[in-house]
Design a protein around this motif. Structure first.
Motif, short mmCIF file in Angstrom:
data_model
loop_
_atom_site.label_atom_id
_atom_site.label_comp_id
_atom_site.label_asym_id
_atom_site.label_seq_id
_atom_site.Cartn_x
_atom_site.Cartn_y
_atom_site.Cartn_z
N ALA A 117 0.79 -1.16 -0.18
CA ALA A 117 -0.02 -0.16 0.08
C ALA A 117 0.92 1.23 -0.23
CB ALA A 117 -0.94 -0.12 1.37
N MET A 118 2.14 1.35 0.51
CA MET A 118 2.98 2.28 0.76
C MET A 118 4.27 2.30 -0.30
SD MET A 118 3.05 2.54 4.82
CE MET A 118 3.99 3.98 5.02
N LEU A 119 4.07 1.47 -1.17
CA LEU A 119 5.21 1.20 -2.10
C LEU A 119 4.90 1.93 -3.44
CD1 LEU A 119 6.06 -2.36 -1.27
CD2 LEU A 119 6.98 -0.36 -0.19
N ASP A 120 6.17 2.32 -4.24
CA ASP A 120 6.00 2.83 -5.29
C ASP A 120 5.90 1.59 -6.44
OD1 ASP A 120 8.67 1.51 -5.93
OD2 ASP A 120 9.52 3.49 -5.20
N PRO A 121 5.70 1.96 -7.69
CA PRO A 121 5.43 0.79 -8.65
C PRO A 121 6.63 -0.11 -8.56
CG PRO A 121 4.64 2.85 -9.56
CD PRO A 121 5.34 3.32 -8.27
N LYS A 122 7.90 0.35 -8.60
CA LYS A 122 8.97 -0.54 -8.68
C LYS A 122 8.91 -1.46 -7.32
CE LYS A 122 14.10 -0.69 -8.67
NZ LYS A 122 15.36 -0.02 -8.68
N GLY A 123 8.71 -0.67 -6.26
CA GLY A 123 8.78 -1.56 -5.00
C GLY A 123 7.60 -2.66 -4.96
N ASP A 183 6.03 3.49 -13.30
CA ASP A 183 5.20 2.71 -14.18
C ASP A 183 4.31 3.67 -14.91
OD1 ASP A 183 4.49 0.41 -15.44
OD2 ASP A 183 3.85 -0.58 -13.43
N VAL A 184 3.43 3.20 -15.84
CA VAL A 184 2.37 3.62 -16.39
C VAL A 184 1.18 2.59 -16.08
CG1 VAL A 184 3.82 4.99 -18.12
CG2 VAL A 184 3.10 2.60 -18.53
N PRO A 185 -0.11 3.19 -16.26
CA PRO A 185 -1.27 2.43 -16.20
C PRO A 185 -1.20 1.40 -16.99
CG PRO A 185 -1.86 4.79 -16.13
CD PRO A 185 -0.49 4.81 -16.52
N GLN A 186 -2.17 0.02 -16.57
CA GLN A 186 -2.12 -1.12 -17.39
C GLN A 186 -2.57 -0.91 -18.82
OE1 GLN A 186 -5.11 -3.83 -16.33
NE2 GLN A 186 -3.41 -5.55 -16.34
#
Length: 584
Positions: free
Chosen positions: A176-182, A548-551
């Protein structure tokens, strides 16, 4: 073999009087039955308050049933003499990592559980190093946890459980608190633990794309299990999911839209690769979409008046110590009045430190901060007045609540501004109306749901009528319905008031839906600041810096690889559906 068996589980939270007698029962779990085989990857979905976390706490005997039975590795969780054995077999990662970090150094925290299990020192060293590498936190092994970002703390908490080498890991909203890479790294870790080491994983999440990667999905509503199947079968029932406040992956939503227009396409698509295949297999009359919509552009007149500016701002933590770190590095930035700016960046990129400069919570080590052309740290500036002009709503803003009633909590800021009783009453009413909580004004804020508490905290800042409103992950941890509710209200407030909004988020979908401009931070530096469409055209660069970008954007790139061009400005399912329909 089942590692966990749940039979007719009921659980009530109770209120007791001074004699210990139960005065009130609040049933949270109602006749839940569930068998979880060893080695399975199970995702649990449900709206806030449906009982997901309460159920998870039964898996390692933090809670025990009011009635019914929970068995873990053949042990009844109500057997108090076997609790140690249960918790050695089932590790739990909580939503807020601060609740389980105990040591002053990262590697000591990860070593805490193995030490308590009596593991040999050499083996502890091996486990700690391996666990930290798995969550990409090895280079921080000698740091103090309190110096880490929220996402980094979460990775340390996960590493601490991995080092136990339990048979089952229960994760309550770990990303919940992570960036897309995380998030990608944690999901990769989860799948590696599950597939390569055979560890059972139970993942509670509000991210539909995470649930789509599981072997099995369980959906809860009002304390009951209402759906239990493989991801494709679950997400094929989009109407039922939305009825209980949930969502579906963007490509699933896209296929729903296409079917509604008479297009024959599967209702069990959950990944962009298979969606691209399905679209390519349609009887297309053209392979280049008829693009009639233009990218969102802010009118020049709207940009003319500058409200906030950073001039060469650098900020360093722990200057002169071995832990000295540059959190913001020579940032030059100008924000126009009335803009809705999205702020993104990898965990630890400097986003939170950057926004704290705007209302003087931190003072730049070097550089100048201007609000309405005034240097906020000049001798004639009053930092207290600046903080009334620039409102900051922190991540997990419900922690800011403290008053007896919602009305009193909202009134706290206006009172400190020295407003009259009449002005305070008006400010409270208008702020409550903006957040849709007028019916809650006489209630205690601590009796409300998480989403309602967020809205109360936000109303408390709005009541001060700030010229700039800064929101740090306002929807973190909320279910899709709660997320859409609070972000929709923020958007309405922006459109009605014309105030400047800065929204920090790890959700690219939220950013593209609401922001007209996007500010990207990378390793303490300003990577770019531009119109939303122009920023997300730089897909490969964003991925390189951990974003990231949206799916649905990734789908447009997959289609282009197949020679199907629906444009490079696809960030919403509506736009993707419109463009694909022009090909048919």
């Amino acid at each position: 073999m089942n590692i966990i068996e749940v039979k007719d589980l009921c659980f009530d939270y109770t209120t007791q009087d001074e004699n210990g007698d139960v005065t009130e029962r609040n049933p949270v779990l109602k006749n839940v039955s569930l068998d979880i085989p060893e080695g399975q990857f199970l995702a649990v979905l449900g709206h806030n308050g449906c009982g997901k976390s309460t159920l998870a706490k039964h898996f390692n005997a933090i809670l025990t049933p009011t009635s019914g039975k929970v068995t873990v590795c053949g042990i009844n969780t109500s057997d108090e003499d076997r609790i140690y054995d249960i918790r050695q077999s089932v590790g739990m990662v909580f939503q807020n990592p601060d609740n389980q970090l105990v040591a002053t150094i990262v590697e000591e925290d990860v070593a805490f559980a193995p030490e308590n299990l009596g593991i040999e020192p050499k083996e502890i060293r091996r486990r700690v190093d391996g666990a930290l590498k798995q969550v990409d936190m090895y280079e921080y092994r000698e740091h103090a946890p309190h110096q880490l970002s929220g996402g980094q703390k979460q990775r340390v908490a996960i590493a601490g459980i991995i080092a136990m080498q339990p048979r089952c890991i229960v994760m309550d909203e770990p990303t919940a608190m992570l960036d897309p890479k995380g998030r990608r790294e944690v999901m990769r870790t989860i799948k590696q633990l599950n597939k390569e080491q055979g560890i059972t994983v139970i993942l509670i999440t509000h991210y539909m794309d995470e649930a789509a990667q599981a072997d099995r999905v369980v959906v809860m509503d009002e304390g009951r299990v209402i759906m239990d199947d493989v991801p494709r079968k679950i997400f094929a029932q989009s109407a039922k999911l939305r009825a209980v406040g949930l969502d579906v992956p963007q490509v699933t939503e896209l296929c729903d839209m296409l079917r509604a227009k008479g297009v024959e396409i599967s209702n069990e698509i959950i990944f962009e690769d298979e969606c691209a295949e399905a679209v390519a297999a349609l009887p297309l009359k053209s392979k280049k979409a008829n693009i009639t919509r233009k990218a969102r552009v802010i009118d020049k007149d709207e940009k003319s008046e500058e409200i906030a500016k950073l001039d060469g701002v650098t900020y360093k933590y722990s200057v002169g110590t071995p832990f000295e770190k540059t959190a913001v590095d020579n940032v030059n930035l100008s924000i126009a009045k009335g803009e809705f700016v999205g702020i993104i960046g990898h965990t630890g990129s400097g986003k939170s430190t950057l926004i704290q400069h705007f209302n003087g919570l931190v003072k730049p080590t070097v550089g100048t901060v201007f609000i309405n052309s005034q240097d906020i740290w000049s001798k004639d500036a009053k930092i207290r007045d600046i903080r009334f002009k620039v409102g900051l709503v922190f991540q997990y803003s419900e922690h800011q609540l403290f008053e007896e009633t919602v009305a009193k909590d909202i009134a706290y800021g206006p009172k400190n501004m020295g407003l009259s009783e009449e002005e305070i009453e008006k400010a409270v009413k208008e702020a409550a109306e903006s957040m849709g909580i007028t019916h809650l004004l006489d209630k205690s804020p601590f009796e409300l749901s998480g989403g309602q508490q967020r809205r109360v905290a936000l109303a408390g800042v709005l009541a001060m009528d700030p010229e700039v409103l800064i929101l740090d992950e306002p929807a973190a941890g909320l279910d899709p319905k709660g997320r859409d509710k609070i972000l929709g209200l923020i958007k309405q407030y922006h459109e009605k008031s014309g105030k400047t909004i800065l929204l920090v988020s790890h959700s690219m979908e939220d950013i593209v839906k609401f922001a007209s401009r996007v500010l990207v931070m990378n390793k303490a530096k300003l990577f770019c600041y531009d119109e939303t469409d122009k920023v997300f055209e730089r897909t490969s660069e964003l991925v390189e810096i951990g974003l990231d970008v949206p799916q649905i954007t990734r789908l447009s790139h997959k289609l282009l690889e197949k020679g199907i061009d629906i444009g490079n400005d696809i960030y919403t399912t509506d736009r993707a559906a419109d463009r694909i329909l022009t090909l048919l």
